[in-house]
Design an enzyme around this catalytic site. Sequence first.
Site, PDB file in Angstrom:
ATOM      1  N   ALA A 142       0.871  -1.182   0.000  1.00 18.08           N
ATOM      2  CA  ALA A 142       0.000   0.000   0.000  1.00 18.08           C
ATOM      3  C   ALA A 142       0.905   1.229   0.000  1.00 18.08           C
ATOM      4  O   ALA A 142       1.910   1.271   0.702  1.00 18.08           O
ATOM      5  CB  ALA A 142      -0.883  -0.004   1.240  1.00 18.08           C
ATOM      6  N   THR A 144       0.939   5.133   0.874  1.00 16.31           N
ATOM      7  CA  THR A 144       0.132   6.137   1.576  1.00 16.31           C
ATOM      8  C   THR A 144       0.311   7.480   0.873  1.00 16.31           C
ATOM      9  O   THR A 144       1.206   8.253   1.183  1.00 16.31           O
ATOM     10  CB  THR A 144       0.541   6.266   3.060  1.00 16.31           C
ATOM     11  OG1 THR A 144       1.871   6.737   3.120  1.00 16.31           O
ATOM     12  CG2 THR A 144       0.423   4.949   3.787  1.00 16.31           C
ATOM     13  N   VAL A 172       4.168  -1.529   3.308  1.00 13.29           N
ATOM     14  CA  VAL A 172       3.655  -0.176   3.114  1.00 13.29           C
ATOM     15  C   VAL A 172       4.787   0.740   2.667  1.00 13.29           C
ATOM     16  O   VAL A 172       5.911   0.643   3.153  1.00 13.29           O
ATOM     17  CB  VAL A 172       3.047   0.384   4.433  1.00 13.29           C
ATOM     18  CG1 VAL A 172       2.547   1.804   4.230  1.00 13.29           C
ATOM     19  CG2 VAL A 172       1.911  -0.486   4.938  1.00 13.29           C
ATOM     20  N   LYS A 173       4.445   1.608   1.722  1.00 10.73           N
ATOM     21  CA  LYS A 173       5.394   2.645   1.298  1.00 10.73           C
ATOM     22  C   LYS A 173       4.862   3.966   1.821  1.00 10.73           C
ATOM     23  O   LYS A 173       3.694   4.323   1.585  1.00 10.73           O
ATOM     24  CB  LYS A 173       5.466   2.652  -0.229  1.00 10.73           C
ATOM     25  CG  LYS A 173       6.116   3.887  -0.823  1.00 10.73           C
ATOM     26  CD  LYS A 173       6.315   3.715  -2.309  1.00 10.73           C
ATOM     27  CE  LYS A 173       6.664   5.027  -2.982  1.00 10.73           C
ATOM     28  NZ  LYS A 173       7.158   4.859  -4.333  1.00 10.73           N
ATOM     29  N   THR A 174       5.712   4.714   2.518  1.00 11.59           N
ATOM     30  CA  THR A 174       5.235   5.986   3.044  1.00 11.59           C
ATOM     31  C   THR A 174       6.359   7.021   3.038  1.00 11.59           C
ATOM     32  O   THR A 174       7.514   6.701   2.772  1.00 11.59           O
ATOM     33  CB  THR A 174       4.661   5.811   4.469  1.00 11.59           C
ATOM     34  OG1 THR A 174       3.879   6.956   4.789  1.00 11.59           O
ATOM     35  CG2 THR A 174       5.748   5.620   5.523  1.00 11.59           C
TER      36      THR A 174
END
Length: 280
Positions: A142, A144, A172-174
Amino acid sequence: MQWGMKNRLSKIIKPKTGRTVMLAVDHGYFLGPTTGLENFREAVKPLMPYIDTLFLTRGMLRTCVEPQIGVPIMLRASGGTSILSKELLHEGITLAMEDAIRMNAVGIGYSIMVGADFERDTILDLSKLVDDAERFGLIVMAVTAVGKDMAKDARYLSLACRMAAEHGAHMVKTYYCENFEKVVDTCPVPIVMAGGKKIPELDSLTMAYNAIQAGAVGVDMGRNIFQSENPVAMIQAVRAVVHENRTPKEALDLFNELKKKGASESKKKDEKPVDDSAKV
Ligand code: 5RP
C-alpha cells in the site's frame, strides 16, 4: 503467509540484510513524461545492477524493459486520474492479478488516500486487491499517498500505514517524517520510505539513513535517484546507506567519488582515437 508469498517477499527484502533498495519509476501513470524519465529506457537501464526491486507500470515494463532483466518486478495497480485532474486522488484499480502473474511480478502497489474525499473507495479497493493477490500469492504494497493539503506528520502517516496493514497490505510505502519511529512501531508490516520531491543529495541520503535507523526495511525512491545529477552514483550511495548502514556523510563521499570516476570515464570515451591511418 503462504510459501509463494514468503518467497516473493524474500526477493524484495533481501534475507542477507533484511533490507531493500526499490527503484520507483511509476510516476508516468499520472505525470506523463516526468523530468528524468522522458527517455525511460535510457534512464532506468544503468540503474538495474544496483536495485533489489523495480516498481513501475505494466505499460512501461512491456515496452521499455528487457524480459531478461534479473530484477524482481512490482507493478503499480492504481491510477485513472492525471495531475491535471481536479480529482487527482480518485484512483481505482488498473491491473488484473492475471496480468501481474503473466508478467512474473512479485507484487503490486496500490495508493490509498486516507483523509481525502475518496478515502473509502481506495480502502475498499485495497481490501479487494489483497483478497485477489492472496489467491495468487502476490505481495501487496500500500502506498500512503498524501494530497496537497494533507499533513506529512507522524500522526497522519501512522494512521495511514496502520490502516493499510489492518486492511491486509503486506508492506507499506510511506513518506519520511519527524518521529518516524512512531510510524514504524505502530505498523506491523515492513515499511519502505518514498523519496518525495527532489532535494539535495546529502538531505536525501540523510532522510534515507534516518528512516532506516528508525526501523524502515528500505526505500522505494524515485525522483531523488533519477533526477539526481548522477543517478548511477546516487543509487549506489543509497545502497550503502540501506545495506551497509553507512552514514549520510560517508554515502555522500561515495557519491562524489563515483561521480568523479564516472566523469573521467566518460571523458576518456569522448577523446577521439589518434588517427594513425597515415602509417599504413
Ligand atoms: C506517488 C508514488 C510515486 O509514483 C512514486 O513511487 C514516488 O516516488 P518518489 O516520491 O521517491 O519520487 O508512489 O504516491
